[in-house]
Design an enzyme around this catalytic site. Structure first.
Site, PDB file in Angstrom:
ATOM      1  N   THR A   1       0.811  -1.219   0.000  1.00 30.30           N
ATOM      2  CA  THR A   1       0.000   0.000   0.000  1.00 30.30           C
ATOM      3  C   THR A   1       0.843   1.268   0.000  1.00 30.30           C
ATOM      4  O   THR A   1       0.461   2.272  -0.601  1.00 30.30           O
ATOM      5  CB  THR A   1      -0.928   0.004   1.234  1.00 30.30           C
TER       6      THR A   1
ATOM      7  N   ARG B   1      -3.278 -25.632  15.785  1.00 32.28           N
ATOM      8  CA  ARG B   1      -3.738 -24.583  16.682  1.00 32.28           C
ATOM      9  C   ARG B   1      -4.780 -25.166  17.637  1.00 32.28           C
ATOM     10  O   ARG B   1      -5.895 -25.494  17.247  1.00 32.28           O
ATOM     11  CB  ARG B   1      -4.298 -23.401  15.883  1.00 32.28           C
TER      12      ARG B   1
ATOM     13  N   SER C   1       1.329  -8.221  -1.480  1.00 33.59           N
ATOM     14  CA  SER C   1       1.828  -9.100  -0.420  1.00 33.59           C
ATOM     15  C   SER C   1       1.046 -10.403  -0.321  1.00 33.59           C
ATOM     16  O   SER C   1       1.548 -11.384   0.225  1.00 33.59           O
ATOM     17  CB  SER C   1       1.830  -8.387   0.933  1.00 33.59           C
ATOM     18  N   SER C   2      -0.179 -10.439  -0.851  1.00 35.73           N
ATOM     19  CA  SER C   2      -0.922 -11.698  -0.874  1.00 35.73           C
ATOM     20  C   SER C   2      -0.248 -12.727  -1.770  1.00 35.73           C
ATOM     21  O   SER C   2      -0.493 -13.929  -1.638  1.00 35.73           O
ATOM     22  CB  SER C   2      -2.356 -11.454  -1.366  1.00 35.73           C
TER      23      SER C   2
ATOM     24  N   THR D   1       1.253  -5.165   4.105  1.00 37.06           N
ATOM     25  CA  THR D   1       1.052  -5.570   5.500  1.00 37.06           C
ATOM     26  C   THR D   1       0.459  -6.964   5.660  1.00 37.06           C
ATOM     27  O   THR D   1       0.653  -7.598   6.698  1.00 37.06           O
ATOM     28  CB  THR D   1       0.144  -4.557   6.222  1.00 37.06           C
ATOM     29  N   ASP D   2      -0.271  -7.453   4.647  1.00 36.31           N
ATOM     30  CA  ASP D   2      -1.014  -8.702   4.850  1.00 36.31           C
ATOM     31  C   ASP D   2      -0.123  -9.883   5.192  1.00 36.31           C
ATOM     32  O   ASP D   2      -0.492 -10.725   6.011  1.00 36.31           O
ATOM     33  CB  ASP D   2      -1.846  -9.026   3.602  1.00 36.31           C
TER      34      ASP D   2
ATOM     35  N   THR E   1       2.587 -10.120  14.624  1.00 32.17           N
ATOM     36  CA  THR E   1       1.422 -10.563  13.848  1.00 32.17           C
ATOM     37  C   THR E   1       0.578  -9.343  13.526  1.00 32.17           C
ATOM     38  O   THR E   1       0.564  -8.362  14.281  1.00 32.17           O
ATOM     39  CB  THR E   1       0.616 -11.621  14.629  1.00 32.17           C
TER      40      THR E   1
ATOM     41  N   CYS F   1      -4.983 -18.822  21.260  1.00 30.46           N
ATOM     42  CA  CYS F   1      -5.012 -17.540  21.977  1.00 30.46           C
ATOM     43  C   CYS F   1      -3.956 -16.599  21.401  1.00 30.46           C
ATOM     44  O   CYS F   1      -2.897 -17.035  20.939  1.00 30.46           O
ATOM     45  CB  CYS F   1      -4.738 -17.751  23.464  1.00 30.46           C
TER      46      CYS F   1
END
Length: 357
Positions: free
Chosen positions: A28, A261, A73-74, A104-105, A181, A294
């Protein structure tokens, strides 16, 4: 081996070049608004630089390298991580630090991957970007970029970099890359490091948290790695998960590892079929890493019976690893080792500050 809070005895003075390399991959920060469609689209990189008159006030010289065409970035990939590693390693002696402009993704994935691929890093590699294009009035891109360049050139009197790590800088905070993250899709404070303090807070002055910063062995060279094995999958447990679907995943012949996870501090349903599938996969050589759903805290597999049963099934703890860090660490280790036991052992070690032990 990197470690925190200590300085190696008698590190040799580091030669300064007075230059930082700015690598533009896309994102971006380098976008502009198409006047016809009003959609964001990549701008010429030179335009991005021209929109920063602040550059002339920086005390370090800046060279630029840009991906052509820019990468959303994707679409970031291990092949492009390898390209970044090759660029940095080939220019390593020419620059005091490196700033990578990135969407940023997937920035946290790239930052995590580079932290493993640039072994014994002795110079800053700082990833940054923005939530608004740099040409817009309220852009966050200028501050993020200018501060990242300043941080990449900061050093001690003997020439050693103050933050010789792969980091993400965003909205006043310098974070360890493999602890970061993305926490917000539209807020300027886009990134967080829930299980590790910031390395530096940038206000009127730079407030470094020195005891949280990695100190490599400055007497040893940086060693680049570019081979990544992507035969890994992320699997989230949930109430009602079905055996038939999970069996198809676990029995895939190409599968080498799973980031699983789990709930809370590393707990999972005590269904006999689940433990059986996990144990069969583990015996077949699949590395299964347990991380929590979490956003903060860590896996403690000895805390409850459910965690102990997972351990008995061959599941290894991911401690307080982020998803991004666990995935890229497995890719990195699988690219270097064929033996699952070695990979499992190294997943339980902190290679570059990615987990708390």
């Amino acid at each position: 081996m990197s470690y925190e809070g200590n300085t190696p005895q008698h590190p040799k003075p580091q030669t300064r070049t007075g230059k930082v390399l700015l690598i533009y991959t896309g994102g971006t920060i380098g976008m502009g608004c198409n006047p016809r469609t009003h959609a964001l689209e990549p701008l010429d990189f030179d335009y991005l630089v021209r929109n920063l008159p602040e550059f002339k006030y920086l005390e370090t010289n800046i060279d630029t390298y840009h991906f052509t065409p820019p990468v959303d970035s994707s679409d970031m990939s291990p092949e492009l991580w390898a390209l970044l590693v090759n660029i940095i390693s080939s220019k390593y002696e020419e620059y005091d630090g490196f700033v990578v402009l990135h969407g940023t993704d997937t920035m946290a994935y790239t930052a995590s991957a580079l932290s493993f691929m640039l072994e014994n890093l002795t110079k800053p590699v700082i990833l940054t970007g923005s939530q608004l294009p740099i040409g817009q009035l309220r852009t966050d891109g200028k501050e993020n970029l200018v501060t990242s360049i300043e941080l990449a050139s900061e050093h001690y009197p003997d020439g050693r970099a103050i933050v010789p790590e792969v980091c993400i800088y965003f909205s006043g905070h310098l974070l360890r890359g493999n602890r970061s993250t993305k926490q917000s899709a539209d807020g300027f404070n886009a990134f967080a490091s829930f299980n590790h303090p910031a390395l530096c807070d940038a206000g009127v002055n730079f407030n470094y948290h020195y005891h949280h910063i990695l100190t490599p062995n400055f007497n040893l060279p940086m060693t680049p790695h570019t081979t990544m094995d992507t035969n890994v999958i992320v699997m989230s447990l949930f109430p009602g998960i079905q055996e038939c679907f999970l069996r198809h995943v676990l029995e895939a012949p190409e599968l080498r590892s799973i980031v699983m996870r789990t709930f809370g501090s590393g707990n999972a349903p005590q269904s006999p079929w689940l433990l059986k599938l996990l144990k069969e996969a583990s015996l077949r050589g699949v590395t299964i890493v347990n991380i929590s759903q979490c956003i903060s805290g860590m896996v403690e597999m000895n805390r409850y019976d459910t965690g102990i049963h997972l351990k008995d099934a061959g599941v290894v703890s991911g401690y307080d690893s982020t998803v991004e860090s666990a995935v890229t660490k497995l890719m990195y280790l699988q690219g270097r080792y064929d033996d699952a036991q070695i990979i499992r052992q190294k997943m339980s070690c902190s290679l570059c500050g990615e987990i708390t032990l």
